[in-house]
Write an enzyme that holds these catalytic residues in place. Structure first.
Site, short mmCIF file in Angstrom:
data_model
loop_
_atom_site.label_atom_id
_atom_site.label_comp_id
_atom_site.label_asym_id
_atom_site.label_seq_id
_atom_site.Cartn_x
_atom_site.Cartn_y
_atom_site.Cartn_z
N GLY A 239 -12.15 -32.22 -11.93
CA GLY A 239 -12.31 -31.38 -10.76
C GLY A 239 -12.12 -32.01 -9.41
CD GLU A 273 -14.01 -33.34 -19.79
OE1 GLU A 273 -13.98 -32.35 -19.02
OE2 GLU A 273 -14.45 -33.28 -20.93
N PRO A 274 -10.74 -36.39 -15.49
CG PRO A 274 -10.01 -38.38 -14.49
CD PRO A 274 -10.94 -37.85 -15.55
N GLY A 275 -7.93 -34.58 -14.25
CA GLY A 275 -6.56 -34.18 -14.52
C GLY A 275 -5.76 -34.26 -13.23
NE ARG A 312 -1.65 -25.89 -8.43
CZ ARG A 312 -1.92 -26.01 -7.16
NH1 ARG A 312 -0.95 -26.27 -6.29
NH2 ARG A 312 -3.15 -25.92 -6.71
CB CYS A 344 13.37 -9.24 -10.32
SG CYS A 344 15.09 -9.68 -10.49
CE1 TYR A 373 -4.58 -27.80 -14.91
CE2 TYR A 373 -4.89 -28.91 -12.82
CZ TYR A 373 -5.31 -28.65 -14.10
OH TYR A 373 -6.45 -29.24 -14.58
C1 LIG Z 1 -9.26 -28.33 -16.49
C2 LIG Z 1 -10.37 -29.18 -16.97
C3 LIG Z 1 -10.50 -30.49 -16.51
C4 LIG Z 1 -9.58 -31.11 -15.48
O1 LIG Z 1 -9.72 -30.54 -14.23
P1 LIG Z 1 -9.00 -31.20 -12.95
O2 LIG Z 1 -9.41 -30.34 -11.83
O3 LIG Z 1 -7.55 -31.14 -13.21
O4 LIG Z 1 -9.50 -32.59 -12.83
C5 LIG Z 1 -11.53 -31.25 -17.02
N1 LIG Z 1 -12.39 -30.74 -17.93
C6 LIG Z 1 -12.30 -29.48 -18.39
C7 LIG Z 1 -13.27 -28.98 -19.38
C8 LIG Z 1 -11.28 -28.65 -17.92
O5 LIG Z 1 -11.19 -27.40 -18.36
#
Ligand SMILES: *Cc1c(COP(=O)(O)O)cnc(C)c1O
Length: 419
Positions: A239, A273-275, A312, A344, A373
């Site tokens: 997050g 859990e960073p994405g 997005r 379209c 994303y």
């Molecule tokens: C999407 C998600 C993440 C990653 O979120 P980011 O905002 O990309 O860091 C981590 N944990 C869970 C459970 C998620 O659904």
């Protein structure tokens, strides 16, 4: 410094000119930087250094195996939200015991596959899921390692579609119900309950919601231990937001402090859990201007990328910086234009009334911060092939997903016998 930058008047990914990639593979394409991925991962890891924490990269942000493997080599585990993502993580070289399986709707088939693979942890989001997982584990003669995902009822102050930690969101176990469900989990023979998890949303740029959630989680750890229940692990979720425009996001100093203050002396194994924070600014989308259309009330720049490639802006009203590949003169005039794709749908709009230097047919443009994303949410809407993805390392680049062919898309349809 960003690994995407102007050099000698042209935009580069590390040492590779984007015009060179465009000449080789055409447009549009996604381009990722190994250097930026490594830097982002290293910074996050350093932020949690000394806190007994492990990073599980959230594959849903960008699940190209080249990205996952780059991060795996730096020590990342994987956070997956479907068995498909688990297979990708495994294929990219992440060991099963380095995989966390999150998600609000795991099917029994998915549980079975993940148990057979031997993953590190299931983040369980409801009592129904807990009981189902217990049954599947018993049928397999296994015990499922579990963290209960708690919904701490905290407003992440982010876009409504990516806010997950309020009581009215579908995610997690209500914090008030957590003690009873944790006790049940501890008693189930097919479950090995290890701890707690929370993830309150994505693109958070304010530390306050993290602080509030972490405090509630730490209080819950203490309350559970007070009842004689063992809590070994806490998963902090992802997050952490990035800068898309000019917004000030969370500093790692604040993040580290929020984690350390709440969990530092609880003797826990921590997971994050960073994405987006890992891949967001490590990727760009490159497109070419197809047409410039002067309308009655506005001018439109029509590019060859569209909402099916990068959704997005349409889905989240997201802002992506747009920069021309040929560096404009410092004193170049800017004018407001709408940058749109060819689909379209009126919603196929990347930027409305954006001040940009003059763009002409054939010019290349870059949509920045498109690494998270982006490609993963792309579709073939309007029978548009999925675009290639390229990974750059220094002065080398390689295609890590080729452009889909028309035959590959159209060939998927099967006509019924009566036609
Ligand atoms: C999407 C998600 C993440 C990653 O979120 P980011 O905002 O990309 O860091 C981590 N944990 C869970 C459970 C998620 O659904």
């Amino acid at each position: 410094m960003s690994h995407f930058h102007y050099r000698d008047g042209a935009y580069h990914a590390e040492g590779v000119g984007l015009a060179e990639i465009a000449a080789a593979i055409g447009t549009p394409f996604y381009c990722y930087s190994t250097g930026q991925l490594s830097e982002n991962f290293g910074r996050f890891q350093d932020a949690l250094g000394g806190l007994n924490a492990r990073l599980y990269y959230s594959c849903k942000a960008n699940s190209n195996q080249a990205v996952i493997k780059t991060l795996a080599q730096l020590g990342a585990g994987a956070d997956v939200v479907s068995v498909g993502e688990m297979y990708r993580a495994l294929a990219a070289g992440i060991a099963a015991h380095d995989i966390v399986f999150a998600g609000v709707g795991k099917t029994r088939d998915e549980m079975w596959a993940a148990l057979e693979a031997g993953i590190y942890q299931f983040n369980v989001e409801s009592v129904g899921e807990l009981r189902a997982l217990n049954e599947v584990a018993l049928a397999l003669g296994k015990r499922a390692p579990v963290a209960l995902r708690i919904n701490p009822d905290v407003d992440a102050k982010t876009h409504a579609k990516i806010s997950t930690g309020k009581a009215e969101n579908k995610f997690g176990i209500d914090i008030d119900h957590a003690p009873a469900i944790y006790a049940e989990a501890a008693a189930l023979p097919g479950i090995a309950v290890k701890g707690l998890a929370c993830h309150i949303g994505s693109q958070l740029i304010d530390i306050a919601p993290f602080r509030a959630a972490f405090q509630k989680m730490a209080d819950l750890v203490k309350a559970l231990r007070g009842k004689g229940l063992a809590v070994e692990r806490v998963d902090l979720g992802g997050g952490v937001g990035i800068t898309y425009r000019d917004e000030q996001t969370i500093s790692f100093v604040d993040y580290t402090n929020a984690v350390a203050e709440n969990f530092g002396n609880l003797g826990l194994k921590l997971e994050a859990e960073p994405g987006r924070a890992i891949v967001g600014n490590a990727g760009i989308l490159v497109a070419r201007v197809i047409n410039v259309k002067e309308g009655v009330s506005r001018n439109f720049v029509i590019v060859d990328a569209a909402m099916n490639d990068l959704i997005r802006p349409t889905l989240y009203d997201a802002y992506h910086q747009i920069v021309p590949v040929i560096q404009p003169a410092d004193d170049a005039a800017v004018a407001k234009v709408d940058v749109v794709g060819p689909i379209c749908e009126t919603g196929d709009l990347f930027a409305e009334q954006r001040a940009l230097p003059p763009l002409a047919v054939g010019d290349l443009v870059v949509f920045r911060e498109a690494g998270a994303y982006g490609a993963v949410m792309s579709s073939t809407y309007n029978t548009r092939p999925l675009v290639p993805e390229v990974l750059v390392k220094g002065d080398k680049f390689e295609v890590v997903r080729p452009r889909q062919t028309y035959d590959a898309i159209i060939g998927q349809d099967i006509l019924p016998s009566w036609l």
